[in-house]
Design a protein around this motif. Structure first.
Motif, PDB file in Angstrom:
ATOM      1  N   THR A   1      -4.219   1.561  -5.497  1.00 15.33           N
ATOM      2  CA  THR A   1      -5.030   1.371  -6.701  1.00 15.33           C
ATOM      3  C   THR A   1      -4.109   1.173  -7.902  1.00 15.33           C
ATOM      4  O   THR A   1      -2.897   1.400  -7.833  1.00 15.33           O
ATOM      5  CB  THR A   1      -5.924   2.592  -6.953  1.00 15.33           C
ATOM      6  OG1 THR A   1      -5.081   3.715  -7.301  1.00 15.33           O
ATOM      7  CG2 THR A   1      -6.741   2.942  -5.714  1.00 15.33           C
ATOM      8  N   SER A   2      -4.681   0.771  -9.017  1.00 12.50           N
ATOM      9  CA  SER A   2      -3.889   0.606 -10.240  1.00 12.50           C
ATOM     10  C   SER A   2      -3.265   1.933 -10.657  1.00 12.50           C
ATOM     11  O   SER A   2      -2.144   1.968 -11.174  1.00 12.50           O
ATOM     12  CB  SER A   2      -4.769   0.048 -11.363  1.00 12.50           C
ATOM     13  OG  SER A   2      -5.876   0.902 -11.611  1.00 12.50           O
TER      14      SER A   2
ATOM     15  N   PHE B   1       1.573   5.175 -11.269  1.00 14.21           N
ATOM     16  CA  PHE B   1       2.266   6.450 -11.036  1.00 14.21           C
ATOM     17  C   PHE B   1       3.617   6.188 -10.369  1.00 14.21           C
ATOM     18  O   PHE B   1       4.636   6.779 -10.747  1.00 14.21           O
ATOM     19  CB  PHE B   1       1.418   7.371 -10.154  1.00 14.21           C
ATOM     20  CG  PHE B   1       2.021   8.745  -9.971  1.00 14.21           C
ATOM     21  CD1 PHE B   1       1.622   9.802 -10.768  1.00 14.21           C
ATOM     22  CD2 PHE B   1       3.005   8.972  -9.012  1.00 14.21           C
ATOM     23  CE1 PHE B   1       2.190  11.067 -10.616  1.00 14.21           C
ATOM     24  CE2 PHE B   1       3.583  10.221  -8.858  1.00 14.21           C
ATOM     25  CZ  PHE B   1       3.173  11.276  -9.668  1.00 14.21           C
ATOM     26  N   CYS B   2       3.625   5.317  -9.374  1.00 20.05           N
ATOM     27  CA  CYS B   2       4.860   4.996  -8.646  1.00 20.05           C
ATOM     28  C   CYS B   2       5.908   4.407  -9.586  1.00 20.05           C
ATOM     29  O   CYS B   2       7.076   4.819  -9.575  1.00 20.05           O
ATOM     30  CB  CYS B   2       4.541   4.023  -7.514  1.00 20.05           C
ATOM     31  SG  CYS B   2       5.953   3.618  -6.463  1.00 20.05           S
TER      32      CYS B   2
ATOM     33  N   TYR C   1       2.959  -3.795   2.170  1.00 19.87           N
ATOM     34  CA  TYR C   1       2.096  -4.018   1.014  1.00 19.87           C
ATOM     35  C   TYR C   1       1.842  -2.695   0.285  1.00 19.87           C
ATOM     36  O   TYR C   1       2.019  -1.612   0.832  1.00 19.87           O
ATOM     37  CB  TYR C   1       0.745  -4.590   1.459  1.00 19.87           C
ATOM     38  CG  TYR C   1       0.803  -5.987   2.029  1.00 19.87           C
ATOM     39  CD1 TYR C   1       1.062  -7.085   1.222  1.00 19.87           C
ATOM     40  CD2 TYR C   1       0.557  -6.203   3.391  1.00 19.87           C
ATOM     41  CE1 TYR C   1       1.092  -8.372   1.744  1.00 19.87           C
ATOM     42  CE2 TYR C   1       0.584  -7.486   3.934  1.00 19.87           C
ATOM     43  CZ  TYR C   1       0.860  -8.568   3.095  1.00 19.87           C
ATOM     44  OH  TYR C   1       0.897  -9.836   3.625  1.00 19.87           O
ATOM     45  N   GLY C   2       1.393  -2.785  -0.946  1.00 21.70           N
ATOM     46  CA  GLY C   2       0.918  -1.603  -1.662  1.00 21.70           C
ATOM     47  C   GLY C   2       2.036  -0.763  -2.257  1.00 21.70           C
ATOM     48  O   GLY C   2       2.927  -1.264  -2.940  1.00 21.70           O
ATOM     49  N   ILE C   3       1.991   0.536  -1.984  1.00 19.93           N
ATOM     50  CA  ILE C   3       2.929   1.474  -2.584  1.00 19.93           C
ATOM     51  C   ILE C   3       4.366   1.164  -2.175  1.00 19.93           C
ATOM     52  O   ILE C   3       5.294   1.261  -2.995  1.00 19.93           O
ATOM     53  CB  ILE C   3       2.570   2.926  -2.191  1.00 19.93           C
ATOM     54  CG1 ILE C   3       1.218   3.330  -2.810  1.00 19.93           C
ATOM     55  CG2 ILE C   3       3.670   3.888  -2.634  1.00 19.93           C
ATOM     56  CD1 ILE C   3       1.184   3.325  -4.326  1.00 19.93           C
TER      57      ILE C   3
ATOM     58  N   VAL D   1     -11.063   7.930  -1.652  1.00 19.32           N
ATOM     59  CA  VAL D   1     -10.634   7.697  -0.271  1.00 19.32           C
ATOM     60  C   VAL D   1      -9.118   7.791  -0.141  1.00 19.32           C
ATOM     61  O   VAL D   1      -8.598   8.415   0.792  1.00 19.32           O
ATOM     62  CB  VAL D   1     -11.116   6.312   0.220  1.00 19.32           C
ATOM     63  CG1 VAL D   1     -10.512   5.990   1.581  1.00 19.32           C
ATOM     64  CG2 VAL D   1     -12.633   6.272   0.277  1.00 19.32           C
ATOM     65  N   TYR D   2      -8.396   7.188  -1.091  1.00 18.67           N
ATOM     66  CA  TYR D   2      -6.946   7.131  -0.960  1.00 18.67           C
ATOM     67  C   TYR D   2      -6.237   8.324  -1.587  1.00 18.67           C
ATOM     68  O   TYR D   2      -5.032   8.294  -1.828  1.00 18.67           O
ATOM     69  CB  TYR D   2      -6.423   5.808  -1.526  1.00 18.67           C
ATOM     70  CG  TYR D   2      -6.925   4.649  -0.706  1.00 18.67           C
ATOM     71  CD1 TYR D   2      -6.527   4.492   0.622  1.00 18.67           C
ATOM     72  CD2 TYR D   2      -7.845   3.749  -1.230  1.00 18.67           C
ATOM     73  CE1 TYR D   2      -7.016   3.454   1.400  1.00 18.67           C
ATOM     74  CE2 TYR D   2      -8.338   2.700  -0.456  1.00 18.67           C
ATOM     75  CZ  TYR D   2      -7.917   2.562   0.866  1.00 18.67           C
ATOM     76  OH  TYR D   2      -8.406   1.540   1.646  1.00 18.67           O
ATOM     77  N   SER D   3      -7.000   9.389  -1.828  1.00 23.76           N
ATOM     78  CA  SER D   3      -6.411  10.681  -2.186  1.00 23.76           C
ATOM     79  C   SER D   3      -6.608  11.701  -1.069  1.00 23.76           C
ATOM     80  O   SER D   3      -6.016  12.782  -1.106  1.00 23.76           O
ATOM     81  CB  SER D   3      -7.032  11.216  -3.476  1.00 23.76           C
ATOM     82  OG  SER D   3      -6.651  10.424  -4.576  1.00 23.76           O
TER      83      SER D   3
END
Length: 366
Positions: free
Chosen positions: A125-126, A131-132, A152-154, A262-264
């Motif tokens: 997510t944004s 945060f990263c 992909y992603g993080i 969901v992604y937490s």
């Protein structure tokens, strides 16, 4: 050196031999070359090594396959890291299932002590992306190596942020160095190889398979002193990496989130089961890993009155005397002892008032 490499590669090619078994055989015989020459009757005496595994190592087709791979290595500037060599990543050396042979490409330098892995969902997510990026920006003054899976992603967010901050970054791949997945990330390969590089234990002849990600994850978890999970569902590769890091006795950090997100869910579960520290800011990680922005304080005067140490304890004592605060894995590596043995000795030394534990599985003399 090349004969040793060839022998290890032949053992690695054997269908029924994993990294742990290969290391066990080399340790018992003394060298990879010796394993190939040793009598089957003697190899059968090694615990867990059966007749089928011994038969496999003498398959004549393996030598031709090894020569083919060596040709690929020479023609593509591939570096080879044997698990008992000085340039092999020392934290990964402490993992029983760590690769007996790593392939690398780029300008990788693992001399920095501050190495962390950052993983997370492919559907970041944004919030997770921001945060990263902010985490790495805040850690940049400590010059850490950022390790991830190039996914992909993080993963790719962490590696891009590392490049933007002028940090070394290493991508661990689930395929040989003749391939690239995902292909859309090809635009980052040159910058990563100039400021770090890629690791894999897969050959150029290995077919790409999603099952390879499990093997790749053990490298991500084992190579670093800590693994950070930024966004994860309740299942997925990020949680596998976190579980592996936890099993290697490494610190794990997870970014908490709302229970409805969901992604937490994966991060919250790691925190709830006490497998991960809560990570809300870079300061949490710096404190728990005992990273210091300022120069190390002068070492405190050592208290040795009326303390008796055995030979192994003295070895650890003298190492800490010369190196100040050190990681458990680092102590084990340089004192040539298994990690579990050093952990037990350090506990005894703590009870004797000689050492004290610090955050991040570090220790120092009192």
């Amino acid at each position: 050196m090349e004969e040793k490499l060839k022998a290890v590669m032949i053992l690695k090619k054997a269908a029924n031999l994993g990294d742990s078994s290969i290391k066990k055989m080399i340790q018992a015989v003394g060298s990879a070359e010796g394993v190939l020459k040793e009598k089957a009757a003697n190899l059968l005496k090694i615990e867990g090594i059966g007749s089928q595994r011994i038969h496999d190592i003498h398959n004549p087709a393996y030598e031709a396959a090894v020569e083919e791979e060596l040709c690929f290595i020479r023609n593509n500037a591939i570096d080879c890291y044997l698990y008992d060599a000085p340039d092999y990543p020392y934290r990964l050396k402490q993992c029983l299932d760590g690769p007996v042979l790593l392939f690398g490409r780029g300008n990788i330098c693992m001399t920095q002590k501050n190495v962390i892995s950052i993983v997370g969902t492919r559907r970041a997510t944004s919030y997770g992306i921001r945060f990263c990026e902010e985490l790495i920006e805040m850690l940049a003054p400590l010059d850490p190596i950022i390790v991830s899976g190039f996914a992909y992603g993080i993963d790719i967010t962490a590696q891009r942020a590392a490049l933007n901050a002028g940090l070394q970054t290493i991508g661990c791949l689930a395929h040989g160095l003749n391939q690239l997945y995902p292909k859309t990330h090809k635009k980052y390969t040159t910058a990563i190889e100039e400021n770090g590089g890629f690791f894999t234990d897969y050959w150029s002849t290995d077919l790409f398979d999603r099952k390879n990600f499990l093997g790749r994850n053990r490298i991500i978890a084992g190579i670093s002193e800590a693994t950070v999970v930024i966004e994860s569902a309740n299942k997925g590769g990020s949680l596998v990496t976190a579980e592996l890091a936890h099993s290697y006795n490494r610190d794990v950090f997870a970014v908490p989130g709302r229970v409805t997100d969901v992604y937490s869910q994966g991060c919250n579960m790691l925190i709830k089961t006490q497998k991960a520290h809560v990570l809300t800011t870079a300061a949490d990680l710096i404190y728990m890993l005992n990273w210091e922005l300022e120069e190390k304080q002068q070492q405190a005067q050592q208290k040795q009155l009326f303390v008796t140490l055995d030979e192994e304890e003295k070895t650890i004592f003298h190492f800490l005397e010369n190196n100040n605060k050190e990681l458990l894995d680092h102590i084990a590596l340089h004192c040539h002892m298994p990690t579990f043995k050093v952990a037990s000795l350090l506990l005894t030394m703590e009870l004797k008032g000689v050492v004290r534990p610090l955050p991040g599985k570090r220790f120092e003399l009192i």
